[in-house]
Design a protein around this motif. Structure first.
Motif, PDB file in Angstrom:
ATOM      1  N   MET A 122       0.799  -1.213   0.000  1.00  0.00           N
ATOM      2  CA  MET A 122       0.000   0.000   0.000  1.00  0.00           C
ATOM      3  C   MET A 122       0.840   1.275   0.000  1.00  0.00           C
ATOM      4  SD  MET A 122      -2.932  -1.289  -0.232  1.00  0.00           S
ATOM      5  CE  MET A 122      -3.856   0.247  -0.139  1.00  0.00           C
ATOM      6  N   ASN A 123       2.146   1.122  -0.158  1.00  0.00           N
ATOM      7  CA  ASN A 123       3.061   2.273  -0.234  1.00  0.00           C
ATOM      8  C   ASN A 123       2.987   3.158   1.008  1.00  0.00           C
ATOM      9  OD1 ASN A 123       4.104   1.715  -2.907  1.00  0.00           O
ATOM     10  ND2 ASN A 123       2.089   2.326  -3.682  1.00  0.00           N
ATOM     11  N   CYS A 124       2.880   2.540   2.173  1.00  0.00           N
ATOM     12  CA  CYS A 124       2.937   3.308   3.420  1.00  0.00           C
ATOM     13  C   CYS A 124       4.348   3.846   3.607  1.00  0.00           C
ATOM     14  CB  CYS A 124       2.558   2.437   4.611  1.00  0.00           C
ATOM     15  SG  CYS A 124       0.844   1.879   4.612  1.00  0.00           S
ATOM     16  N   GLU A 125       4.432   5.096   3.966  1.00  0.00           N
ATOM     17  CA  GLU A 125       5.745   5.733   4.088  1.00  0.00           C
ATOM     18  C   GLU A 125       6.515   5.282   5.326  1.00  0.00           C
ATOM     19  OE1 GLU A 125       3.394   8.267   1.330  1.00  0.00           O
ATOM     20  OE2 GLU A 125       2.957   7.277   3.259  1.00  0.00           O
ATOM     21  N   MET A 126       5.794   4.756   6.332  1.00  0.00           N
ATOM     22  CA  MET A 126       6.448   4.350   7.564  1.00  0.00           C
ATOM     23  C   MET A 126       5.726   3.148   8.157  1.00  0.00           C
ATOM     24  SD  MET A 126       7.225   6.573  11.080  1.00  0.00           S
ATOM     25  CE  MET A 126       7.851   7.970  10.143  1.00  0.00           C
TER      26      MET A 126
ATOM     27  N   ASP B 111      10.420  -1.504   2.280  1.00  0.00           N
ATOM     28  CA  ASP B 111      11.531  -0.585   2.043  1.00  0.00           C
ATOM     29  C   ASP B 111      11.252   0.843   2.507  1.00  0.00           C
ATOM     30  OD1 ASP B 111       9.787   0.330   0.094  1.00  0.00           O
ATOM     31  OD2 ASP B 111      10.969  -0.438  -1.595  1.00  0.00           O
ATOM     32  N   GLY B 112      10.196   1.039   3.289  1.00  0.00           N
ATOM     33  CA  GLY B 112       9.924   2.360   3.843  1.00  0.00           C
ATOM     34  C   GLY B 112      10.645   2.578   5.161  1.00  0.00           C
ATOM     35  N   LEU B 113      10.306   3.667   5.826  1.00  0.00           N
ATOM     36  CA  LEU B 113      10.906   4.005   7.113  1.00  0.00           C
ATOM     37  C   LEU B 113      10.398   3.081   8.210  1.00  0.00           C
ATOM     38  CD1 LEU B 113      10.477   7.884   6.904  1.00  0.00           C
ATOM     39  CD2 LEU B 113      12.633   6.638   6.671  1.00  0.00           C
ATOM     40  N   ILE B 114      11.292   2.716   9.103  1.00  0.00           N
ATOM     41  CA  ILE B 114      10.943   1.866  10.240  1.00  0.00           C
ATOM     42  C   ILE B 114      11.198   2.635  11.532  1.00  0.00           C
ATOM     43  CG2 ILE B 114      11.579  -0.208  11.533  1.00  0.00           C
ATOM     44  CD1 ILE B 114      12.239  -1.542   8.890  1.00  0.00           C
TER      45      ILE B 114
END
Length: 319
Positions: A137-141, A170-173
């Motif tokens: 879903m292309n969540c940024e984090m 591959d987003g922010l964790i």
């Protein structure tokens, strides 16, 4: 310290993620009103999955009452259509009511006793499932845990969780440590951004920020408050984490908390924002705001305080 991370002007939405409450007109309206009221640029789509008790080793994230994957997709799509960035925040709760901070086991695995190894196996499956959904879903984090105080010392197992998550996302964790615990987590280097729960009394913000600043300097990571808020009831500004505190409805108490938090945080460029707590999917009517004594800001005086602060902080920081 990183001061270039774009400012997070956020609000938590949807807690606790009860199945059947996220895909109706009231939920749609709630998300729209949250966006319109607070000048936010982020939201944390937040929900709970259950294990039976603090020593249980199975997290039943596919079962009721947890929202379904399709309900989560629906909420993310709606948030993104409003122009919001999304942090997906799956949380584990205990169905017997014990706070998740008390999930705990023997430090050494013992036969015939519940084990850390079993619990982390279940937790990894749980978190990787939602990491894959966040990627889809292309969540940024993605927030990989929330206020799990007794687990924080299990450094190697948390590093393994983060490694498994990065295999599919591959987003922010980030990890949302509990209040007063920022300097207890030894594995901040493994996440992209440090976050914590900012439930600090109105007269303690300067002292607590001094303490947190040392952690941010040590790890040289961006920092924001993944949770922060205060009920609108008398006395809550001095004990904002106590959602069960008895007291009369008081918008002033809530506003005093936000003013103190923002005044102190504005002096610290390394505080890169807030994901405030919280805004329900099934929102009360505006006429009920004056009698509501919970954390939600809808229709309350502190909403203006938040909106004004967020507008000022994001004026030059929109991407």
């Amino acid at each position: 310290m990183s001061q270039t991370f774009p400012y997070i002007a956020g609000m938590t939405w949807g807690w606790t993620g009860i199945r059947g409450t996220w895909t109706n007109d009231r939920a749609d309206e709630s998300l729209q009103l949250m966006n319109d009221s607070l000048a936010i640029n982020w939201t944390a789509i937040t929900f709970a999955a259950l294990q039976e008790h603090p020593q249980a080793t199975v997290i039943r994230y596919k079962e009721e009452p947890t929202v379904t994957d399709d309900e989560i997709r629906y909420a993310i799509i709606n948030a993104k259509q409003l122009g919001l960035k999304v942090c997906l925040k799956p949380v584990v709760n205990c169905s017997n009511g014990t706070w998740r901070a008390h999930i705990n086991f023997f430090d050494l695995d013992v036969p015939c006793e519940p084990k850390w190894s079993d619990w982390f196996t279940s937790y990894r499956e749980f978190m990787v499932h939602y990491a894959m959904l966040a990627q889809e879903m292309n969540c940024e984090m993605l927030c990989i845990g929330c206020e799990m105080v007794q687990t924080d010392r299990r450094e190697q197992q948390w590093r393994e969780i983060i490694h498994a998550v990065r295999e599919v996302y591959d987003g922010l964790i980030t990890y949302n440590c509990d209040k007063y615990q920022e300097n207890q987590v030894k594995w901040w280097d493994a996440v992209d951004i440090i976050s914590s729960s900012g439930y600090y009394p109105v007269d303690q913000w300067e002292r607590q920020l001094d303490r947190i600043e040392a952690v941010v300097e040590q790890f040289n990571k961006p920092f924001f408050f993944m949770e922060a808020g205060c009920p609108s009831r008398e006395g809550s500004q001095f004990l904002p984490n106590d959602w069960g505190l008895q007291g009369k409805v008081s918008e002033l108490a809530q506003q005093q908390f936000y003013e103190a938090m923002f005044t102190s945080s504005a002096k610290r460029e390394w505080v890169r924002g807030f994901m405030l707590w919280d805004w329900p999917a099934q929102l009360y009517h505006i006429n009920e705001a004056s009698s509501n004594n919970d954390y939600c800001l809808y229709g309350k005086s502190a909403a203006t305080t938040v909106r004004n602060y967020y507008v000022e902080q994001t004026r030059d920081n929109y991407e």
